[in-house]
Design a protein around this motif. Structure first.
Motif, short mmCIF file in Angstrom:
data_model
loop_
_atom_site.label_atom_id
_atom_site.label_comp_id
_atom_site.label_asym_id
_atom_site.label_seq_id
_atom_site.Cartn_x
_atom_site.Cartn_y
_atom_site.Cartn_z
N ALA A 42 0.83 -1.20 0.00
CA ALA A 42 0.00 0.00 0.00
C ALA A 42 0.87 1.26 0.00
O ALA A 42 0.61 2.21 -0.75
N LEU A 43 1.90 1.26 0.82
CA LEU A 43 2.80 2.42 0.88
C LEU A 43 3.50 2.66 -0.45
O LEU A 43 3.65 3.81 -0.89
N ALA A 44 3.92 1.59 -1.10
CA ALA A 44 4.58 1.73 -2.40
C ALA A 44 3.63 2.32 -3.43
O ALA A 44 4.03 3.18 -4.24
N CYS A 45 2.38 1.90 -3.39
CA CYS A 45 1.39 2.43 -4.34
C CYS A 45 1.10 3.91 -4.06
O CYS A 45 0.91 4.70 -5.00
N ILE A 46 1.08 4.29 -2.79
CA ILE A 46 0.91 5.70 -2.44
C ILE A 46 2.12 6.50 -2.90
O ILE A 46 1.99 7.62 -3.42
N TYR A 47 3.30 5.92 -2.74
CA TYR A 47 4.53 6.60 -3.16
C TYR A 47 4.51 6.85 -4.67
O TYR A 47 4.79 7.97 -5.13
N ILE A 48 4.16 5.83 -5.44
CA ILE A 48 4.08 5.99 -6.90
C ILE A 48 3.05 7.04 -7.26
O ILE A 48 3.30 7.93 -8.09
N ALA A 49 1.87 6.94 -6.66
CA ALA A 49 0.78 7.87 -6.97
C ALA A 49 1.16 9.31 -6.64
O ALA A 49 0.90 10.23 -7.42
N SER A 50 1.82 9.49 -5.50
CA SER A 50 2.19 10.86 -5.09
C SER A 50 3.25 11.45 -6.01
O SER A 50 3.21 12.64 -6.34
N VAL A 51 4.19 10.61 -6.47
CA VAL A 51 5.22 11.10 -7.40
C VAL A 51 4.60 11.44 -8.75
O VAL A 51 4.85 12.52 -9.32
N LEU A 52 3.78 10.53 -9.28
CA LEU A 52 3.20 10.74 -10.61
C LEU A 52 2.17 11.87 -10.63
O LEU A 52 1.97 12.52 -11.66
N LYS A 53 1.51 12.10 -9.50
CA LYS A 53 0.51 13.16 -9.41
C LYS A 53 1.06 14.42 -8.74
O LYS A 53 0.31 15.34 -8.41
N ASP A 54 2.38 14.45 -8.57
CA ASP A 54 3.08 15.64 -8.05
C ASP A 54 2.55 16.08 -6.68
O ASP A 54 2.26 17.26 -6.46
N LYS A 55 2.43 15.12 -5.78
CA LYS A 55 2.03 15.41 -4.40
C LYS A 55 3.24 15.21 -3.50
O LYS A 55 3.90 14.17 -3.55
N ASP A 56 3.54 16.20 -2.68
CA ASP A 56 4.71 16.10 -1.81
C ASP A 56 4.34 15.37 -0.51
O ASP A 56 3.70 15.95 0.37
N THR A 57 4.74 14.12 -0.43
CA THR A 57 4.47 13.33 0.78
C THR A 57 5.76 12.98 1.52
O THR A 57 5.77 12.09 2.37
N THR A 58 6.83 13.69 1.20
CA THR A 58 8.14 13.37 1.76
C THR A 58 8.13 13.40 3.28
O THR A 58 8.59 12.46 3.95
#
Length: 258
Positions: free
Chosen positions: A191-207
């Motif tokens: 789940a975390l990996a999918c959120i990481y991919i989604a946030s990068v591709l959708k330009d969301k800063d979740t760092t």
């Protein structure tokens, strides 16, 4: 969720990556390569998905069925356990385990409908599915509990404040069932990996959010790369799975049903 998972039989059955995609000796003797072994699992996962849509079961049932399917082939050969029969039998078993029972006769009906005018090797009778169900239970050592990434995904998206990524990340999780990730990684890490991919591709800063979680980001990024590599390597039609031209020569190496 994670604590419950680690106390479960699912966690105890997690495998090392090198223990999946190991072609059994009986299949190697029939000329099936590691890549072909992987392609059959991808194709039959799509077959389960399409069949499940016909009988209208919940997403969780589909995910559990595919997990069973993939677990079976870490222990049994495709030469002995015909994937064309194992697939609907896994769906039948999963529907009962997840309390969304589908009648075997409905599966037989829709398999015949889906395969009308095409490969009759996919067609089975009710007794075939019931007999294979018993074999599956033994092959799975009666360990039937499966945890999935969906529930932790929703919780984590809310915690990160990026619920607008839900649909995209959910679709990514769906696609991980075309891989063996559920056999080797804890569901919340998927789940975390999918959120990481989604946030990068959708330009969301979740760092900063990921930093607060204190998770091993190397693992998260490695899972993410594995998912992205899958998309790059395999062009899988979500409606049809792999093309007949690609999958039929492989399936023809397996024994024909009696």
């Amino acid at each position: 969720m994670a604590a419950n998972f680690w106390a479960s039989s699912h966690s105890k059955q997690l495998l090392d990556p090198e223990d999946v995609d190991v072609v059994p000796a009986a299949d190697r003797e029939r000329g099936i390569t590691t890549e072909e072994f992987r392609l059959v699992k991808i194709h039959m996962s799509s077959h389960i998905w399409r069949l499940a849509q016909q009988v209208k079961v919940r997403q969780r049932v589909i995910a559990t069925a595919i997990t069973y399917f993939r677990r079976v082939y870490t222990r049994k050969s495709m030469s002995e356990y015909d994937p064309r029969l194992v697939a609907p039998a896994c769906l039948y078993l999963a529907s009962k385990v997840e309390e969304s029972t589908v009648q075997a006769r409905l599966l037989v009906f829709y398999i015949k409908k889906m395969c009308a005018g095409s490969d009759d090797k996919y067609r089975f009778e009710i007794k075939d599915i019931l007999e294979m169900e018993m074999k599956l239970l033994e092959a799975l050592d009666y360990y039937l509990v499966v945890y999935h990434p969906y529930r932790p995904l929703l919780h984590l998206l809310q915690d990160a404040g990026v619920t607008d990524l839900t649909q995209f990340a959910w679709g990514l999780v769906n696609d991980t069932y075309k891989m063996d990730l559920i056999l080797v990684q804890p569901p919340y890490m998927i789940a975390l990996a999918c959120i990481y991919i989604a946030s990068v591709l959708k330009d969301k800063d979740t760092t900063s959010w990921f930093e607060e979680l204190h998770v091993d980001m190397n693992i998260v990024k490695n899972i993410s790369m594995e998912i992205l590599d899958f998309y790059e390597t395999y062009k899988v039609d979500p409606q049809r799975g792999l093309s007949d031209e690609k999958i039929s020569p492989i399936m023809n190496k397996l024994p024909a049903k009696a």
